[in-house]
Write a protein that holds these residues in place. Structure first.
Motif, mmCIF file in Angstrom:
data_model
loop_
_atom_site.group_PDB
_atom_site.id
_atom_site.type_symbol
_atom_site.label_atom_id
_atom_site.label_comp_id
_atom_site.label_asym_id
_atom_site.label_seq_id
_atom_site.Cartn_x
_atom_site.Cartn_y
_atom_site.Cartn_z
ATOM 1 N N ALA A 275 13.580 -28.164 123.360
ATOM 2 C CA ALA A 275 12.261 -28.728 123.621
ATOM 3 C C ALA A 275 12.238 -29.505 124.933
ATOM 4 O O ALA A 275 11.307 -29.372 125.742
ATOM 5 N N VAL A 276 13.254 -30.307 125.170
ATOM 6 C CA VAL A 276 13.333 -31.070 126.414
ATOM 7 C C VAL A 276 13.443 -30.127 127.606
ATOM 8 O O VAL A 276 12.826 -30.343 128.663
ATOM 9 N N LEU B 127 10.644 -33.434 115.348
ATOM 10 C CA LEU B 127 10.406 -32.901 116.690
ATOM 11 C C LEU B 127 8.946 -32.531 116.896
ATOM 12 O O LEU B 127 8.406 -32.672 117.990
ATOM 13 N N GLN B 128 8.305 -32.065 115.826
ATOM 14 C CA GLN B 128 6.892 -31.717 115.944
ATOM 15 C C GLN B 128 6.051 -32.960 116.230
ATOM 16 O O GLN B 128 5.063 -32.893 116.962
ATOM 17 N N ASN C 239 9.996 -28.659 128.290
ATOM 18 C CA ASN C 239 8.993 -29.636 128.703
ATOM 19 C C ASN C 239 9.327 -30.337 130.012
ATOM 20 O O ASN C 239 8.534 -31.121 130.507
ATOM 21 N N ASN C 240 10.495 -30.078 130.559
ATOM 22 C CA ASN C 240 10.914 -30.745 131.794
ATOM 23 C C ASN C 240 11.503 -29.750 132.793
ATOM 24 O O ASN C 240 12.586 -29.954 133.344
ATOM 25 N N PHE D 167 6.966 -33.861 120.092
ATOM 26 C CA PHE D 167 6.517 -32.929 121.118
ATOM 27 C C PHE D 167 5.238 -32.265 120.641
ATOM 28 O O PHE D 167 5.259 -31.469 119.709
ATOM 29 N N THR D 168 4.144 -32.559 121.271
ATOM 30 C CA THR D 168 2.847 -32.027 120.856
ATOM 31 C C THR D 168 2.456 -30.775 121.620
ATOM 32 O O THR D 168 1.443 -30.161 121.326
ATOM 33 N N GLU D 169 3.264 -30.379 122.609
ATOM 34 C CA GLU D 169 2.953 -29.200 123.404
ATOM 35 C C GLU D 169 4.126 -28.226 123.400
ATOM 36 O O GLU D 169 5.269 -28.606 123.206
ATOM 37 N N LYS D 170 3.799 -26.966 123.642
ATOM 38 C CA LYS D 170 4.794 -25.908 123.789
ATOM 39 C C LYS D 170 5.685 -25.747 122.559
ATOM 40 O O LYS D 170 6.823 -25.322 122.668
ATOM 41 N N LEU D 171 5.159 -26.081 121.384
ATOM 42 C CA LEU D 171 5.956 -25.946 120.175
ATOM 43 C C LEU D 171 6.311 -24.502 119.888
ATOM 44 O O LEU D 171 7.382 -24.208 119.378
#
Length: 273
Positions: A60-61, A140-141, A64-65, A144-148
């Motif tokens: 996820a990181v 994690l959900q 998102n980065n 992280f609210t995007e790109k799940l």
């Protein structure tokens, strides 16, 4: 992941002696309700939670980065997470974190069958490993609210057959290593966590882009339950279980003796010196 015990895996059961007028002695087995066994279940839930949180969190990181973690970084996170958890709770529960490992150990009598059902908590979607996995994915959900949709589930990049074979082979390889370093008294037990973690790292490094390198039904079930995405899930349940059982049995066929290595090679070492 690495069963550090052989046979009963520690305090497998508690036998209570009850005496009355009609019977002088009665043995009651209370495996599911013994305190040491509850401790094992809790260790498995927490261990699986931390493993999935770290592994899926690294993905996820990365997404998102601007992919700062990279595939080698994600592989290292999975491998290191397994390694530290084996060393931290392996002496408590055996550090399975994987229903396929539990079943494989049981089939070759390295884990007591009377603990398999409570260890798995009945049906697969609700086993103790999947509880930890589902809780980790739920955390994690929330974070992280995007790109799940990019990391919630494992999905084959190619055909189903290719994914099945990949998952079978990497789980076979993993279980073969686990059986060697975790159950053979000739192995150097202090390096069990390092060997298992390195195996996971290698598998994720080359199989991750193809299948996601699950090797663990709980790793795929947790994200599937949270995201309600069950497509191709059967691959990540069937292939790891068959692969783990095969890997455990192949190693046990090679286990020609239980003698320590110093007893096998002692005379050779003395003559060489």
């Amino acid at each position: 992941m690495a069963d550090q015990t052989s046979g009963s895996n520690g305090d497998s059961e508690v036998v209570l002696d009850i005496r009355d007028n009609s019977r002088t002695k009665q043995e009651i087995k209370c495996t599911m309700f013994s305190f040491p066994f509850i401790q094992k279940l809790i260790a498995e839930v927490f261990g699986t939670y931390f493993l999935i949180f770290a592994g899926c969190g690294s993905v996820a990181v990365n997404l998102n980065n601007e992919k700062v973690v990279t595939l080698p970084g994600i592989s290292m996170v999975w491998g290191l997470a397994v390694m530290v958890l084996v060393y931290s709770v392996g002496h408590i529960s055996g550090a399975h974190f994987n229903p396929a490992v539990t079943i494989a150990f049981a089939t070759c009598r390295r884990f007591p069958w009377n603990q398999v059902r409570p260890y798995l908590f009945g049906s697969a979607p609700y086993n103790r490993a999947s509880i930890g996995s589902t809780l980790a994915c739920g955390t994690l959900q929330l974070l992280f609210t995007e790109k799940l949709n990019h990391f919630w589930w494992t999905q084959p990049a190619g055909s189903d057959v290719q994914a099945f074979v990949f998952e079978f082979i990497i789980t076979f390889y993993l279980m073969f290593i686990v059986s060697g370093v975790g159950t053979d008294n000739r192995a150097i037990g202090e390096f069990a966590g390092l060997a298992v973690g390195a195996t996971v790292l290698l598998n994720v490094l080359f199989a991750g882009p193809i299948t996601g390198a699950s090797m663990n039904p709980a790793r795929s079930l947790g994200p599937a339950i949270v995201s309600h995405h069950y497509a191709k899930l059967w691959i990540y349940i069937v292939a790891p279980i068959i692969g783990a059982i095969s890997g455990a049995w192949v190693y046990n066929l090679m286990r020609f003796t239980d003698k320590p290595i110093r007893e096998i090679t002692g005379s050779f070492l003395r003559s060489s010196a």
